[in-house]
Design a protein around this motif. Structure first.
Motif, mmCIF file in Angstrom:
data_model
loop_
_atom_site.group_PDB
_atom_site.id
_atom_site.type_symbol
_atom_site.label_atom_id
_atom_site.label_comp_id
_atom_site.label_asym_id
_atom_site.label_seq_id
_atom_site.Cartn_x
_atom_site.Cartn_y
_atom_site.Cartn_z
ATOM 1 N N SER A 1 52.999 13.602 12.932
ATOM 2 C CA SER A 1 53.817 14.724 13.404
ATOM 3 C C SER A 1 53.479 15.062 14.865
ATOM 4 C CB SER A 1 53.610 15.943 12.509
ATOM 5 O OG SER A 1 52.254 16.348 12.494
ATOM 6 N N PHE B 1 55.109 12.442 17.017
ATOM 7 C CA PHE B 1 56.567 12.621 17.003
ATOM 8 C C PHE B 1 56.987 13.640 18.047
ATOM 9 C CE2 PHE B 1 60.548 14.465 15.667
ATOM 10 C CZ PHE B 1 61.261 13.402 15.123
ATOM 11 N N THR B 2 56.377 14.825 18.018
ATOM 12 C CA THR B 2 56.797 15.875 18.949
ATOM 13 C C THR B 2 56.301 15.631 20.368
ATOM 14 O OG1 THR B 2 54.872 17.195 18.251
ATOM 15 C CG2 THR B 2 56.971 17.655 17.175
ATOM 16 N N PHE C 1 55.812 12.679 21.950
ATOM 17 C CA PHE C 1 56.486 11.588 22.651
ATOM 18 C C PHE C 1 58.007 11.629 22.562
ATOM 19 C CE2 PHE C 1 52.268 9.704 21.555
ATOM 20 C CZ PHE C 1 51.785 9.623 22.851
ATOM 21 N N LEU C 2 58.558 12.286 21.556
ATOM 22 C CA LEU C 2 60.012 12.287 21.386
ATOM 23 C C LEU C 2 60.692 13.548 21.887
ATOM 24 C CD1 LEU C 2 60.491 10.598 17.885
ATOM 25 C CD2 LEU C 2 60.595 9.578 20.167
ATOM 26 N N THR C 3 59.911 14.579 22.242
ATOM 27 C CA THR C 3 60.532 15.797 22.753
ATOM 28 C C THR C 3 61.414 15.535 23.979
ATOM 29 O OG1 THR C 3 58.867 17.304 21.843
ATOM 30 C CG2 THR C 3 60.061 18.050 23.791
ATOM 31 N N VAL D 1 63.259 13.045 24.606
ATOM 32 C CA VAL D 1 64.526 12.489 24.096
ATOM 33 C C VAL D 1 65.409 13.610 23.562
ATOM 34 C CG1 VAL D 1 65.561 10.924 22.412
ATOM 35 C CG2 VAL D 1 63.397 10.306 23.527
ATOM 36 N N PHE D 2 64.810 14.525 22.795
ATOM 37 C CA PHE D 2 65.565 15.656 22.275
ATOM 38 C C PHE D 2 66.079 16.546 23.404
ATOM 39 C CE2 PHE D 2 63.303 14.530 18.404
ATOM 40 C CZ PHE D 2 64.244 14.800 17.410
ATOM 41 N N ILE E 1 62.760 20.417 16.727
ATOM 42 C CA ILE E 1 61.934 19.227 16.980
ATOM 43 C C ILE E 1 60.711 19.232 16.079
ATOM 44 C CG2 ILE E 1 60.673 17.902 18.712
ATOM 45 C CD1 ILE E 1 62.399 19.327 20.849
ATOM 46 N N GLY F 1 59.649 16.886 12.972
ATOM 47 C CA GLY F 1 58.361 16.213 13.089
ATOM 48 C C GLY F 1 57.450 16.503 11.913
#
Length: 370
Positions: free
Chosen positions: A11, A14-15, A17-19, A21-22, A59, A63
């Motif tokens: 989790s 996820f948040t 590295f992908l924030t 993108v969001f 997000i 996550g």
């Protein structure tokens, strides 16, 4: 243990590295922060926050779910009804916040859902939670929640069902609903400065992850084989390890999100995020049977709404005078000249002290029984 660590790590990744993108998607969809009209803003620093991506709570909600499911799979610990109930409160109350945020963004107005509509949405989420939580007993006849008010564990003299089944159910559901509504609104009020609610939530829910893990190590699963001393000190929590997993996953998601939400924030969590945090706190307090202890563990989230209540009472009693320059209390400190970073960091310190104190009292109570 592998499930718990994996859930938190996944989790967090996820948040973290992908924030970005969001955020690109949020900007494309026009999910920008809406603030009060310029004439209503008493702190000019808040004008610069207009248009920053909001609704970032979605997000860390996603996550958390991803981390929780992966953690359960890796450790061969299938999700339990208790863990799913925490997810329900997180997603359900987050959905109420999402509707509120979306209305603000869509209409470009500071006000979204009216107060009573927001409370109605919270009740619609918490009542099914309460009903399910008092069902689904395991092989030891333990249900996720209990029909008692609790401090460190259930208080035998504070049982709802002693008043009869119908009255007991009504009072129990009213109690659960009050906890859910109170915490989701209190975290919502506290979310007023960059990173404050996220950082405080890490301490509070991290403390609950420790409490749940301790209950797992001291569970009442031995039946008649347990000694009298062990029976006095054990905890009848239905799925303590799963509660530790889901709360650890939520903490990991908040840590990764805080990287982008810390002052100066690149994204705001919005009501969807703050109400989701409140939902997890309420669910963990009810399911670990530490409802009144939550007032201490999550005490940082009571400061803001408490100051609002005091402000209104003082205003009415004195017929127009103000106790604070502005409520909630963190805005009073801003107007007194405190920098946003100073307020946020000191609120984190308060959150940590209160959470550690709550865990300490929890442990001392256990020692008194051994």
């Amino acid at each position: 243990m592998r499930s718990l660590l994996t859930a938190a790590a996944i989790s967090l990744a996820f948040t973290l590295f992908l924030t970005p993108v969001f955020l690109r998607l949020f900007r494309k969809w026009g999910w920008g922060q809406v603030i009060r009209t310029p004439e209503d803003i008493r702190n000019p620093n808040h004008k610069a926050k207009r248009g920053i991506p909001t609704m970032g709570g979605t997000i860390f909600i996603v996550g958390t779910i991803v981390g929780y499911l992966v953690g359960c799979y890796v450790g061969n610990n299938p999700p339990t009804v208790s863990g799913l109930l925490v997810i329900w409160m997180m997603v359900g109350l987050g959905a109420v916040g999402f509707i509120d945020d979306y209305m603000k963004v869509r209409q470009q107005k500071f006000m979204g859902l009216s107060g009573w509509r927001k409370i109605l949405g919270q009740v619609i989420v918490t009542v099914p939670f309460g009903i399910v939580a008092l069902n689904f007993p395991n092989q030891f006849d333990q249900t996720p929640a209990s029909p008692y008010i609790s401090v460190f564990r259930d208080v035998p003299v504070l049982g709802f069902m002693t008043l009869g089944l119908i009255v007991g159910w009504i009072l129990y559901l009213a109690w659960v609903t009050f906890i859910g509504v109170a915490f989701s609104n209190s975290t919502n009020v506290t979310d007023g400065l960059d990173g404050m609610a996220a950082g405080a939530g890490i301490f509070v829910i991290g403390a609950y992850s420790l409490i749940a893990f301790w209950q797992f190590n001291q569970a009442c699963w031995g039946g008649e084989a347990l000694s009298a001393a062990a029976k006095a000190a054990c905890y009848p929590t239905r799925d303590p390890f799963d509660l530790a997993i889901v709360s650890a996953s939520f903490v990991g998601a908040l840590i990764g999100f805080l990287w982008w939400n810390a002052p100066k924030a690149k994204v705001f969590m919005g009501d969807v995020g703050s109400m989701a945090i409140g939902g997890v706190i309420a669910a963990m307090a009810i399911l670990t049977r530490t409802e009144l202890l939550a007032v201490l563990v999550a005490g940082v989230f009571i400061i803001g709404p408490g100051s609002v209540i005091l402000q209104r009472l003082y205003f009415k009693i004195t017929r127009g005078k103000r106790l604070f320059l502005m409520s909630p209390f963190h805005h009073h400190l801003e107007l007194r000249g405190w920098s946003e970073v100073t307020i946020v960091v000191r609120m984190w310190i308060i959150a940590g002290l209160l959470a550690v104190s709550g865990v300490g009292f929890f442990y001392v109570e256990w020692l008194s029984r051994t």
